[in-house]
Design a protein around this motif. Structure first.
Motif, short mmCIF file in Angstrom:
data_model
loop_
_atom_site.label_atom_id
_atom_site.label_comp_id
_atom_site.label_asym_id
_atom_site.label_seq_id
_atom_site.Cartn_x
_atom_site.Cartn_y
_atom_site.Cartn_z
N ALA A 1 -9.82 2.23 -2.42
CA ALA A 1 -10.17 1.80 -3.77
C ALA A 1 -9.61 0.42 -4.10
CB ALA A 1 -9.68 2.82 -4.79
N VAL A 2 -8.44 0.09 -3.53
CA VAL A 2 -7.85 -1.23 -3.78
C VAL A 2 -8.71 -2.31 -3.14
CG1 VAL A 2 -5.78 -2.63 -3.54
CG2 VAL A 2 -5.57 -0.16 -3.84
N GLY A 3 -9.12 -2.09 -1.88
CA GLY A 3 -9.97 -3.07 -1.22
C GLY A 3 -11.30 -3.24 -1.91
N VAL B 1 -6.81 5.19 -7.94
CA VAL B 1 -6.28 5.52 -6.62
C VAL B 1 -5.83 6.97 -6.63
CG1 VAL B 1 -4.50 5.01 -4.90
CG2 VAL B 1 -5.55 3.15 -6.20
N GLY B 2 -6.17 7.71 -5.58
CA GLY B 2 -5.74 9.10 -5.48
C GLY B 2 -6.85 10.06 -5.86
N LEU C 1 -4.64 -5.30 2.46
CA LEU C 1 -5.70 -4.45 1.93
C LEU C 1 -6.16 -3.42 2.96
CD1 LEU C 1 -7.88 -7.07 -0.02
CD2 LEU C 1 -6.15 -5.51 -0.91
N GLY C 2 -6.08 -3.78 4.25
CA GLY C 2 -6.45 -2.82 5.28
C GLY C 2 -5.51 -1.63 5.33
N GLU C 3 -4.25 -1.84 4.94
CA GLU C 3 -3.27 -0.74 4.93
C GLU C 3 -3.25 0.00 3.60
OE1 GLU C 3 0.39 -2.63 5.78
OE2 GLU C 3 -0.16 -3.23 7.83
N ALA C 4 -3.87 -0.57 2.54
CA ALA C 4 -3.87 0.03 1.21
C ALA C 4 -5.02 1.03 1.10
CB ALA C 4 -3.99 -1.05 0.14
N LEU D 1 -2.47 -9.93 -10.18
CA LEU D 1 -1.63 -9.03 -10.98
C LEU D 1 -2.25 -7.64 -10.94
CD1 LEU D 1 -1.08 -11.31 -14.11
CD2 LEU D 1 0.43 -11.05 -12.14
N LEU D 2 -1.44 -6.65 -10.58
CA LEU D 2 -1.88 -5.25 -10.54
C LEU D 2 -0.98 -4.45 -11.47
CD1 LEU D 2 -2.41 -5.09 -6.71
CD2 LEU D 2 -4.18 -4.56 -8.37
N ARG D 3 -1.55 -4.01 -12.58
CA ARG D 3 -0.78 -3.29 -13.59
C ARG D 3 -1.20 -1.83 -13.62
NH1 ARG D 3 -1.11 -4.27 -20.13
NH2 ARG D 3 0.44 -2.72 -20.75
#
Length: 432
Positions: A168-170, A183-184, A162-165, A210-212
């Motif tokens: 918004a993901v974190g 994201v973006g 998550l630190g590299e993502a 799960l990330l869709r």
């Protein structure tokens, strides 16, 4: 010959041989020494036969022990060949059949695991399996592309990923539970749905993430919604502008001919259609620009009494004299929409009523009518924006009421009544 029969025959022959040898030796020596010498000779001979019989049997027992140990270690490739002693042949055959069944089950399990792994790895949904220490146990190809630039994720900590993502993901993980995030930027925006489930694997708690990616699907839904909005607005504008243009032309002709008597009627009709169009556009603007509710203390009894001054309805039971916090203007608009729909459902005026009661998680306000109700298709779509079964309906009344209820932390549900008619229930949180 079965082993038990062989042993019985050996004992019988030993006894008969010892007796015959004793009788033969008794002619040359005393009876007791003859008996001892015959017993020793026959016993030695019987021992040799027993040894010759049980040496292969010991080998069979060692082979069975070895195959059982192989089965325990997951190796089912062994088999035993045995053609002696009928009862032991049955045992060996049963053991070989067990090995064959285990081999077939193992092959079927391997094939299923291969199929499942192929499906998991190639699904477009990013999947992460986390152990109790929040380290990745399994990450499919989609998850590798999303978090690891194609590298393996097994063994890495979730916090590190998550630190590299993107941030918004974190944030989506920090909120907990399921949800959607973006994201973006506006030019390159990707929308994802996050789902998290807990379960036990080998007695230990694990989490499946799960990330869709929902961008394409939501874009299609957005396009369909815009098309429907454009169709509704275009239809309503045409219904109003066409008669306005026609009446304006007729009014100009009447004025040119000096026939001023019919001119007020034409102008009144133009005004009516213009005001209808103004109201139509105002409803759309209200739905699109619904502000955040401004909560304030409101007496339920006074709120219901104020509604009765604007639209007639009966009251079922007694309205509790409680004070709730909500936006009175927005809630009044929602209730007026529901009551208007109840009167337009074909219900007699006296059949429209309101019931207010306390429930476990808040307050429930029911708007009841005795109209025609709704079929299953209409019930499933009635709360969607721009959905209407009325010829001149905008499809915004119920949608706006639902938007207001959800903005207050509540919800709206529709249910056909047993004896005919519809019940629209608005549930509000129970903050007093």
């Amino acid at each position: 010959m079965p082993l038990a029969v062989r042993m019985v025959v050996l004992v019988a022959f030993t006894a008969v041989g010892a007796a015959a040898a004793t009788a033969g030796l008794a002619a040359w020596m005393p009876p007791w020494p003859a008996a001892l010498l015959a017993a020793a000779g026959c016993g030695l001979l019987a021992g040799l036969v027993v040894r010759r019989t049980f040496v292969p049997l010991r080998g069979l027992i060692r082979a069975l022990t070895g195959t059982v140990a192989s089965y325990r270690d997951g190796d089912f490739s062994f088999g035993i060949s045995w053609d002696r002693y009928g009862d032991l042949v049955e045992l060996v055959n049963a053991h070989n059949q067990l090995g064959q069944a285990l081999r077939e089950q193992r092959l079927s399990l391997v094939q299923r695991e291969l199929l499942l792994d192929t499906m998991v790895q190639n699904t477009p949904v990013a999947m992460l399996l986390l152990d109790p220490g929040r380290r990745v146990v399994l990450g499919n190809l989609a998850a590798r592309r999303m978090f690891g630039n194609g590298r393996q994720l097994e063994g890495r900590a979730l916090d590190e990923l998550l630190g590299e993502a993107p941030a918004a993901v974190g944030e989506a993980f920090a909120r907990g539970g399921d949800g959607m995030f973006t994201v973006g930027d506006e030019d390159h925006e990707e929308i994802y749905h996050l789902a998290r489930r807990m379960f036990r694997l080998n007695g230990r708690p694990h989490e499946l993430v799960l990330l869709r990616q929902m961008t394409a699907e939501l874009r299609r839904q957005e396009v369909q919604t815009w098309k429907k909005v454009i169709r509704v607005i275009s239809h309503e504008l045409n219904n109003s502008l066409a008669p306005i243009a026609s009446l304006a032309h007729s009014g100009a002709e009447l004025l040119r001919r000096g026939q001023l008597g019919k001119l007020p009627l034409a102008l009144a009709t133009i005004e009516e259609r213009t005001r209808h169009l103004e109201g139509f556009l105002r409803d759309y603007a209200r739905f699109a620009k619904l502000p955040a509710p401004r909560d304030e203390p409101v007496s339920l009894a006074r709120f219901i009494d104020k509604l009765r001054t604007q639209v007639p309805f009966a009251i079922e039971g007694v309205v509790p004299d409680e004070v709730l916090r909500f936006d009175p203007a927005q809630m009044e608009q929602a209730m007026l929409n529901l009551l208007k729909n109840a009167h337009e459902s074909g219900s007699p005026p006296e059949g429209v009523s309101v019931a207010v009661r306390r429930i476990a998680d808040g307050w429930r306000i029911d708007v009841l009518d005795r109209g025609g109700g709704m079929n299953e298709a209409v019930l499933s779509n009635a709360l969607l924006p721009f959905y209407s079964t009325k010829r001149s309906g905008t499809g915004l009344g119920l949608a706006l009421a639902r938007e207001i209820a959800e903005a207050h932390g509540g919800r709206i549900a529709l249910l056909n009544r047993k004896d005919g008619g519809l019940c629209v229930s608005m549930v509000l949180p129970g903050q007093a």
